[in-house]
Design a protein around this motif. Structure first.
Motif, short mmCIF file in Angstrom:
data_model
loop_
_atom_site.label_atom_id
_atom_site.label_comp_id
_atom_site.label_asym_id
_atom_site.label_seq_id
_atom_site.Cartn_x
_atom_site.Cartn_y
_atom_site.Cartn_z
N LEU A 53 -1.15 -3.24 -12.37
CA LEU A 53 -0.31 -2.06 -12.22
C LEU A 53 -0.47 -1.47 -10.81
CD1 LEU A 53 -0.78 -0.26 -15.67
CD2 LEU A 53 0.83 -2.06 -15.02
N ALA A 54 -1.70 -1.46 -10.33
CA ALA A 54 -1.93 -0.98 -8.96
C ALA A 54 -1.19 -1.86 -7.95
CB ALA A 54 -3.43 -0.96 -8.67
N GLU A 55 -1.18 -3.16 -8.20
CA GLU A 55 -0.44 -4.07 -7.31
C GLU A 55 1.05 -3.75 -7.33
OE1 GLU A 55 -3.34 -8.02 -7.43
OE2 GLU A 55 -1.34 -8.10 -8.33
N GLY A 56 1.58 -3.37 -8.49
CA GLY A 56 3.00 -3.02 -8.57
C GLY A 56 3.33 -1.83 -7.68
N ALA A 57 2.47 -0.81 -7.70
CA ALA A 57 2.70 0.36 -6.85
C ALA A 57 2.60 -0.02 -5.37
CB ALA A 57 1.69 1.45 -7.19
N GLU A 58 1.62 -0.88 -5.03
CA GLU A 58 1.45 -1.31 -3.65
C GLU A 58 2.64 -2.14 -3.18
OE1 GLU A 58 0.06 -1.75 0.11
OE2 GLU A 58 -0.69 -0.39 -1.44
N ALA A 59 3.15 -3.01 -4.04
CA ALA A 59 4.31 -3.83 -3.67
C ALA A 59 5.52 -2.96 -3.35
CB ALA A 59 4.65 -4.82 -4.78
N ALA A 60 5.73 -1.91 -4.14
CA ALA A 60 6.84 -1.00 -3.87
C ALA A 60 6.69 -0.34 -2.51
CB ALA A 60 6.93 0.06 -4.98
N ALA A 61 5.45 0.04 -2.17
CA ALA A 61 5.21 0.63 -0.86
C ALA A 61 5.52 -0.38 0.25
CB ALA A 61 3.75 1.09 -0.76
N GLN A 62 5.10 -1.62 0.05
CA GLN A 62 5.34 -2.65 1.06
C GLN A 62 6.83 -2.95 1.22
OE1 GLN A 62 3.17 -3.81 3.19
NE2 GLN A 62 1.45 -2.71 2.26
N VAL A 63 7.56 -2.94 0.10
CA VAL A 63 9.01 -3.12 0.17
C VAL A 63 9.64 -2.01 0.99
CG1 VAL A 63 11.14 -3.01 -1.19
CG2 VAL A 63 9.26 -4.45 -1.95
N ALA A 64 9.26 -0.77 0.69
CA ALA A 64 9.84 0.37 1.41
C ALA A 64 9.56 0.29 2.90
CB ALA A 64 9.28 1.67 0.83
N ILE A 65 8.33 -0.08 3.27
CA ILE A 65 7.97 -0.19 4.69
C ILE A 65 8.71 -1.34 5.35
CG2 ILE A 65 6.06 -0.71 6.25
CD1 ILE A 65 4.24 0.79 4.20
N HIS A 66 8.89 -2.44 4.62
CA HIS A 66 9.64 -3.58 5.16
C HIS A 66 11.09 -3.17 5.46
CE1 HIS A 66 10.69 -7.83 5.77
NE2 HIS A 66 11.81 -7.54 5.12
N LEU A 67 11.66 -2.37 4.58
CA LEU A 67 13.05 -1.94 4.76
C LEU A 67 13.19 -0.85 5.81
CD1 LEU A 67 14.19 -1.81 1.01
CD2 LEU A 67 14.61 -3.63 2.67
N ASP A 68 12.15 -0.02 5.94
CA ASP A 68 12.18 1.08 6.90
C ASP A 68 10.74 1.34 7.35
OD1 ASP A 68 12.35 3.42 8.34
OD2 ASP A 68 13.17 4.64 6.69
N GLU A 69 10.43 0.96 8.57
CA GLU A 69 9.04 1.03 9.03
C GLU A 69 8.51 2.46 9.09
OE1 GLU A 69 9.98 0.86 13.85
OE2 GLU A 69 9.12 -0.89 12.81
N THR A 70 9.39 3.46 8.99
CA THR A 70 8.94 4.85 8.98
C THR A 70 8.64 5.35 7.56
OG1 THR A 70 11.17 5.82 8.78
CG2 THR A 70 10.38 5.29 11.00
#
Length: 339
Positions: free
Chosen positions: A295-312
């Motif tokens: 579950l923690a990995e799921g939250a981290e993946a979402a963060a990484q997706v967001a950063i990949h789409l928008d580095e800010t």
């Protein structure tokens, strides 16, 4: 014709995929989740009659309740969920990725979260004509059971004696009556059964009577006919290979426990930008394979997706108690929480 482009496609509807979907929803990303089987929940239905003690905040809860909550959480946001579609091929494109299923349905996404397992779980099914068409026939290794939903119902359990005994001990407290049918000669823990539990050993199911697509009664191998509201079957399961072909790129793998896992980092990234791995499919040194960790990995993946789409983009969101995205939901629940 313009093709729809999702911010992220999540492959797999188990706990890691469901929580990835919820976490991406918190970030207001455009999400599609593709699950190979007909139901969500991943491997949780395999042991849903058992109690989970190693998930913080949910100690002593049934796995079925945890699965139901994870599914409900993923549906808090407008995620497109597709069932019964196995992703067969993923291709790297200029703008992201294309994912094609076994039915040649293609989806386009800027990023991908792989949350599938090493194999697709399928139940061993009854060999009774038409048994796939009944709405009140449930296979316990894949269908998430909400035990409270069967209050005052006549429930029949058929199959593996150890499993159906555990289900009976739970269902007997809510159901009108519980009928246990097994080909074996005895059932374990029968001393815990209440008076509303009936037992048929050395017995099989032979046929159903139904009103349209709803089973009304079951005929047993000894000729008896019993009325039912729902039929639950546990004949074991089989695991089908679920390997995905990466069409024009390769992912590094790591061998663990005799299986090839995709090599990823603790932050879920891989050597392919925009492709992230969570849950059982990924492997790295020191990886924790417990439910809480995925579950923690799921939250981290979402963060990484967001950063990949928008580095800010912010890696850490405002916690849900103060996050504006939940204000309307919180206000509504506060008014009715104890109703």
């Amino acid at each position: 014709m313009t093709k729809e482009m999702y911010d992220v496609v999540i492959v797999g509807g188990g706990p890691a995929g469901l929580y990835s979907s919820f976490s991406c929803g918190m970030r207001q990303l455009n999400v599609k989740l593709i699950e190979a089987s007909a139901t969500l929940g991943g491997r949780l239905p395999l042991y849903q009659e058992q109690f989970i003690w190693d998930l913080g905040g949910a100690q002593g809860q049934l796995a079925s309740d945890i699965a139901a909550n994870l599914i409900a959480g993923a549906k808090q946001f407008p995620t497109e969920i597709v069932l019964d579609q196995k992703v067969a091929t993923i291709r790297k494109e200029e703008t992201g990725f294309s994912l094609t299923t076994q039915d040649n349905l293609t989806t386009y996404a800027k990023t991908v979260i792989l949350a599938s397992s090493l194999g697709i779980i399928q139940p061993r099914k009854l060999k009774i004509d038409g048994s796939d068409s009944y709405s009140n026939l449930h296979y316990l290794v894949v269908d998430v059971i909400k035990f409270r939903a069967y209050a005052n119902q006549i429930v029949l359990l058929y199959g593996n004696p150890d499993s159906i005994s555990d289900y009976a001990i739970l269902l007997q407290n809510v159901a009108k009556s519980v009928i246990l049918v097994t080909k074996k000669s005895e059932l374990p823990n029968s001393e815990q059964f209440l008076d509303n539990v009936s037992i048929f050993t050395n017995t099989e199911l032979t046929s159903f009577k139904a009103d349209e697509h709803v089973i009304s009664s079951v005929t047993l191998s000894d000729g008896q006919e019993v009325l039912v509201s729902h039929v639950f079957v546990h004949l074991g399961m089989k695991r089908e290979a679920s390997a995905i072909t990466f069409d024009n790129f390769e992912l590094a793998t790591v061998d663990q426990h005799g299986h090839a896992f995709i090599q990823n980092q603790p932050d879920t990234t891989t050597d392919i930008p925009g492709l992230f791995v969570v849950g059982d499919l990924g492997g790295y040194s020191g990886k924790n394979y417990m439910l809480a960790a995925c579950l923690a990995e799921g939250a981290e993946a979402a963060a990484q997706v967001a950063i990949h789409l928008d580095e800010t983009a912010q890696r850490q969101l405002i916690v849900s108690t103060h996050n504006a995205i939940f204000k309307e939901k919180n206000d509504a629940r506060r008014l009715t929480y104890f109703n």
